[in-house]
Design a protein around this motif. Structure first.
Motif, PDB file in Angstrom:
ATOM      1  N   ILE A   1      44.127  49.118  54.851  1.00 43.48           N
ATOM      2  CA  ILE A   1      43.310  49.623  53.738  1.00 43.48           C
ATOM      3  C   ILE A   1      43.528  48.781  52.495  1.00 43.48           C
ATOM      4  O   ILE A   1      42.571  48.419  51.803  1.00 43.48           O
ATOM      5  N   GLU A   2      44.776  48.441  52.187  1.00 39.13           N
ATOM      6  CA  GLU A   2      45.065  47.595  51.024  1.00 39.13           C
ATOM      7  C   GLU A   2      44.404  46.236  51.159  1.00 39.13           C
ATOM      8  O   GLU A   2      43.848  45.709  50.193  1.00 39.13           O
ATOM      9  N   ASN A   3      44.449  45.645  52.343  1.00 38.58           N
ATOM     10  CA  ASN A   3      43.815  44.340  52.560  1.00 38.58           C
ATOM     11  C   ASN A   3      42.304  44.425  52.380  1.00 38.58           C
ATOM     12  O   ASN A   3      41.684  43.523  51.810  1.00 38.58           O
ATOM     13  N   LYS A   4      41.685  45.513  52.882  1.00 39.84           N
ATOM     14  CA  LYS A   4      40.236  45.673  52.722  1.00 39.84           C
ATOM     15  C   LYS A   4      39.859  45.839  51.260  1.00 39.84           C
ATOM     16  O   LYS A   4      38.872  45.271  50.802  1.00 39.84           O
ATOM     17  N   VAL A   5      40.622  46.624  50.525  1.00 35.48           N
ATOM     18  CA  VAL A   5      40.338  46.815  49.099  1.00 35.48           C
ATOM     19  C   VAL A   5      40.490  45.496  48.356  1.00 35.48           C
ATOM     20  O   VAL A   5      39.663  45.147  47.506  1.00 35.48           O
ATOM     21  N   ASP A   6      41.533  44.731  48.675  1.00 34.91           N
ATOM     22  CA  ASP A   6      41.725  43.428  48.038  1.00 34.91           C
ATOM     23  C   ASP A   6      40.578  42.488  48.348  1.00 34.91           C
ATOM     24  O   ASP A   6      40.104  41.757  47.477  1.00 34.91           O
ATOM     25  N   SER A   7      40.114  42.479  49.592  1.00 32.43           N
ATOM     26  CA  SER A   7      39.023  41.576  49.954  1.00 32.43           C
ATOM     27  C   SER A   7      37.700  42.031  49.340  1.00 32.43           C
ATOM     28  O   SER A   7      36.851  41.212  49.011  1.00 32.43           O
ATOM     29  N   MET A   8      37.507  43.330  49.175  1.00 36.81           N
ATOM     30  CA  MET A   8      36.269  43.833  48.583  1.00 36.81           C
ATOM     31  C   MET A   8      36.208  43.543  47.094  1.00 36.81           C
ATOM     32  O   MET A   8      35.142  43.216  46.563  1.00 36.81           O
ATOM     33  N   THR A   9      37.322  43.660  46.409  1.00 37.31           N
ATOM     34  CA  THR A   9      37.315  43.418  44.964  1.00 37.31           C
ATOM     35  C   THR A   9      37.330  41.933  44.661  1.00 37.31           C
ATOM     36  O   THR A   9      36.839  41.515  43.626  1.00 37.31           O
ATOM     37  N   GLY A  10      37.908  41.151  45.530  1.00 32.26           N
ATOM     38  CA  GLY A  10      37.933  39.702  45.337  1.00 32.26           C
ATOM     39  C   GLY A  10      38.837  39.255  44.214  1.00 32.26           C
ATOM     40  O   GLY A  10      38.713  38.149  43.709  1.00 32.26           O
ATOM     41  N   THR A  11      39.741  40.092  43.806  1.00 31.42           N
ATOM     42  CA  THR A  11      40.646  39.719  42.728  1.00 31.42           C
ATOM     43  C   THR A  11      42.039  39.488  43.280  1.00 31.42           C
ATOM     44  O   THR A  11      42.461  40.127  44.237  1.00 31.42           O
ATOM     45  N   ASN A  12      42.727  38.579  42.657  1.00 26.93           N
ATOM     46  CA  ASN A  12      44.113  38.314  43.007  1.00 26.93           C
ATOM     47  C   ASN A  12      44.966  38.586  41.784  1.00 26.93           C
ATOM     48  O   ASN A  12      44.580  38.254  40.660  1.00 26.93           O
ATOM     49  N   ILE A  13      46.110  39.171  41.998  1.00 30.66           N
ATOM     50  CA  ILE A  13      47.025  39.430  40.904  1.00 30.66           C
ATOM     51  C   ILE A  13      47.881  38.189  40.715  1.00 30.66           C
ATOM     52  O   ILE A  13      48.545  37.730  41.634  1.00 30.66           O
ATOM     53  N   ILE A  14      47.850  37.655  39.517  1.00 29.54           N
ATOM     54  CA  ILE A  14      48.638  36.476  39.192  1.00 29.54           C
ATOM     55  C   ILE A  14      49.652  36.891  38.139  1.00 29.54           C
ATOM     56  O   ILE A  14      49.291  37.330  37.050  1.00 29.54           O
ATOM     57  N   LYS A  15      50.898  36.752  38.476  1.00 27.18           N
ATOM     58  CA  LYS A  15      51.958  37.120  37.557  1.00 27.18           C
ATOM     59  C   LYS A  15      52.268  35.915  36.666  1.00 27.18           C
ATOM     60  O   LYS A  15      52.545  34.825  37.150  1.00 27.18           O
ATOM     61  N   ILE A  16      52.212  36.125  35.380  1.00 28.94           N
ATOM     62  CA  ILE A  16      52.491  35.061  34.425  1.00 28.94           C
ATOM     63  C   ILE A  16      53.913  35.246  33.920  1.00 28.94           C
ATOM     64  O   ILE A  16      54.281  36.323  33.461  1.00 28.94           O
ATOM     65  N   ASP A  17      54.679  34.198  34.026  1.00 29.17           N
ATOM     66  CA  ASP A  17      56.052  34.239  33.566  1.00 29.17           C
ATOM     67  C   ASP A  17      56.055  33.978  32.065  1.00 29.17           C
ATOM     68  O   ASP A  17      55.849  32.849  31.618  1.00 29.17           O
ATOM     69  N   GLN A  18      56.266  35.020  31.276  1.00 28.11           N
ATOM     70  CA  GLN A  18      56.222  34.903  29.820  1.00 28.11           C
ATOM     71  C   GLN A  18      57.354  34.004  29.301  1.00 28.11           C
ATOM     72  O   GLN A  18      57.177  33.290  28.326  1.00 28.11           O
ATOM     73  N   LYS A  19      58.491  34.047  29.960  1.00 29.12           N
ATOM     74  CA  LYS A  19      59.626  33.217  29.536  1.00 29.12           C
ATOM     75  C   LYS A  19      59.283  31.733  29.690  1.00 29.12           C
ATOM     76  O   LYS A  19      59.565  30.927  28.810  1.00 29.12           O
ATOM     77  N   LEU A  20      58.631  31.392  30.803  1.00 33.86           N
ATOM     78  CA  LEU A  20      58.250  30.007  31.041  1.00 33.86           C
ATOM     79  C   LEU A  20      57.172  29.564  30.056  1.00 33.86           C
ATOM     80  O   LEU A  20      57.202  28.433  29.557  1.00 33.86           O
ATOM     81  N   ALA A  21      56.231  30.452  29.728  1.00 35.37           N
ATOM     82  CA  ALA A  21      55.180  30.116  28.765  1.00 35.37           C
ATOM     83  C   ALA A  21      55.778  29.877  27.382  1.00 35.37           C
ATOM     84  O   ALA A  21      55.373  28.947  26.673  1.00 35.37           O
ATOM     85  N   LYS A  22      56.745  30.693  26.982  1.00 41.57           N
ATOM     86  CA  LYS A  22      57.402  30.505  25.682  1.00 41.57           C
ATOM     87  C   LYS A  22      58.203  29.214  25.667  1.00 41.57           C
ATOM     88  O   LYS A  22      58.175  28.459  24.683  1.00 41.57           O
ATOM     89  N   ALA A  23      58.910  28.919  26.753  1.00 46.23           N
ATOM     90  CA  ALA A  23      59.690  27.682  26.829  1.00 46.23           C
ATOM     91  C   ALA A  23      58.767  26.474  26.755  1.00 46.23           C
ATOM     92  O   ALA A  23      59.075  25.490  26.066  1.00 46.23           O
ATOM     93  N   ARG A  24      57.628  26.528  27.425  1.00 48.35           N
ATOM     94  CA  ARG A  24      56.661  25.426  27.381  1.00 48.35           C
ATOM     95  C   ARG A  24      56.171  25.210  25.952  1.00 48.35           C
ATOM     96  O   ARG A  24      56.089  24.077  25.484  1.00 48.35           O
TER      97      ARG A  24
END
Length: 116
Positions: free
Chosen positions: A38-61
């Motif tokens: 069910i989770e896979n079907k919902v993910d494929s239907m919405t077409g969205t991927n969760i991307i985790k942004i590392d805030q520590k890495l963004a601040k260091a950059r």
């Protein structure tokens, strides 16, 4: 009161079956498999991927970019900030007896090594 006692006995029996026997292992595995489908079907239907942004890495950059000169900034922008690339950079240029980087100054190289 009689209902609570019956409910407690049912919960106790279910807990015993879950912890002490293997009678519920197959139904639990089937249920987990169905939930995963069910989770896979919902993910494929919405077409969205969760991307985790590392805030520590963004601040260091951001902090590193503020410090670099123009040629160093150009070289730093070519550098992908993936865990593998960061590990390779640290392995190559951050050791005590590591070679000098052709573009980064010694201080900036050490600053990058400390903050990544």
């Amino acid at each position: 009161m009689k209902g609570w006692i019956i409910l407690a006995l049912l919960c106790g029996a279910l807990y015993y079956l879950y912890t002490e026997t293997d009678k519920l292992d197959a139904p639990i595995a089937k249920t987990e498999e169905i939930v995963k489908k069910i989770e896979n079907k919902v993910d494929s239907m919405t077409g969205t991927n969760i991307i985790k942004i590392d805030q520590k890495l963004a601040k260091a950059r951001k902090d590193i970019i503020e410090r670099l000169s123009a040629p160093e900034l150009e070289e730093f922008n070519k550098f992908p900030l993936t865990p593998d690339a960061i590990a390779d950079f640290k392995e190559t240029y951050c050791g005590a007896k590591s070679p000098e980087h052709p573009v980064f100054s010694r201080d900036n190289r050490l600053y990058i090594c400390d903050n990544l």
